[in-house]
Motif scaffolding. Structure first.
Motif, PDB file in Angstrom:
ATOM      1  N   UNK A 129      -1.192   4.460 -14.127  1.00 52.78           N
ATOM      2  CA  UNK A 129      -1.461   5.590 -12.698  1.00 52.78           C
ATOM      3  C   UNK A 129       0.113   4.773 -12.353  1.00 52.78           C
ATOM      4  N   UNK A 130       0.208   6.543 -11.763  1.00 55.18           N
ATOM      5  CA  UNK A 130       1.378   6.245 -10.850  1.00 55.18           C
ATOM      6  C   UNK A 130       1.895   4.874 -10.412  1.00 55.18           C
ATOM      7  N   UNK A 131       2.914   4.244 -10.070  1.00 56.59           N
ATOM      8  CA  UNK A 131       2.515   2.903  -8.730  1.00 56.59           C
ATOM      9  C   UNK A 131       2.607   3.445  -7.186  1.00 56.59           C
ATOM     10  N   UNK A 132       2.316   4.552  -7.204  1.00 53.18           N
ATOM     11  CA  UNK A 132       2.499   5.114  -5.719  1.00 53.18           C
ATOM     12  C   UNK A 132       0.812   4.634  -4.964  1.00 53.18           C
ATOM     13  N   UNK A 133      -0.065   5.143  -6.676  1.00 54.12           N
ATOM     14  CA  UNK A 133      -1.491   4.874  -6.956  1.00 54.12           C
ATOM     15  C   UNK A 133      -1.888   4.116  -6.713  1.00 54.12           C
TER      16      UNK A 133
END
Length: 251
Positions: free
Chosen positions: A123-127
């Motif tokens: 997943x994306x770092x922000x998630x």
């Protein structure tokens, strides 16, 4: 959740009543490995809860740690199904059915958690923070059910085993189970098994290992568990084995 203080009271009474003549403890195949599993489950859950998702190395290593736990749980289920449940069903048909059905549920949960780790890694770092918290809660539920399941095995299944097998026969079943475990897996288990045993259990296990395992293997085990014992626990262990606190380098 059903907390029954009578189980504790019964054990205390049996060992404090002067008129009671309790027999020697029975062979308990679950005792050691379940202490190890409870320890590694708790440590893994705590590590996941405090993980820094912005630290790439820590993030990867903690996700791998959860995967290692799941692999260990999967292997443990297979060992119990193959050896312990087979022994129960051989002399008390149907007695393992309920808890074996929970093993099927655990296998599905292990697969779902492993898929969750794979998704988290991708997943994306922000998630990551939200996804990690969701995984943490799911892992906590899995561990909670495992703790209840292990208690049922230690009580219900042991009662069946003790009613239908002698201790010598149970030792044979346990030895066959242990012999089936690959060396690499066994070393991973011992890392959690030895440190979280009581001192007498620890001494008995390692004394037996010293008597039957090649010397380099025994030395390797000592080196692998020493960092996870307190200095006093290490001194006490070495004294109980009649060994020097300074041990030779492994291999």
């Amino acid at each position: 959740m059903n907390i029954d203080p009578r189980e504790i009271s019964a054990m205390i009474s049996a060992h404090t009543d002067p008129s009671a003549q309790p027999g020697a403890p029975r062979m308990d195949m679950y005792a050691g490995i379940h202490k190890a599993l409870r320890a590694v489950m708790a440590h893994t859950l705590l590590a996941l809860g405090r993980m820094d998702v912005t630290d790439e190395e820590e993030f990867a290593s903690h996700c791998e740690r959860v995967m290692d736990l799941l692999d260990l749980c999967r292997s443990h289920l297979q060992h119990e199904n193959t050896f312990v449940h087979t022994a129960i069903e051989a002399r008390a048909p149907g007695a393992a059915r309920v808890l074996e059905s929970e093993h099927v549920e655990h296998e599905a949960a292990i697969a779902a958690l492993a898929a969750g780790i794979t998704q988290l890694l991708g997943c994306a770092p922000a998630a990551r923070p939200v996804a990690t918290q969701a995984l943490y809660r799911q892992l906590a539920l899995f561990i909670a059910h495992n703790f209840e399941h292990m208690h049922a095995e230690e009580t219900t299944h042991n009662s069946v085993l003790w009613a239908h097998y002698s201790d010598a026969e149970l030792v044979e079943v346990h030895n066959a189970l242990v012999a089936s475990i690959p060396p690499e897996e066994m070393m991973a288990i011992l890392r959690w098994l030895v440190p979280f045993m009581s001192p007498p259990e620890r001494t008995a296990l390692l004394a037996d290992m010293r008597a039957h395992a090649p010397a380099p293997v025994f030395t390797g085990v000592l080196h692998s568990v020493k960092p996870h014992l307190t200095p006093y626990e290490w001194i006490k262990l070495m004294r109980s084995l009649g060994m020097s606190c300074e041990i030779a380098p492994p291999y």
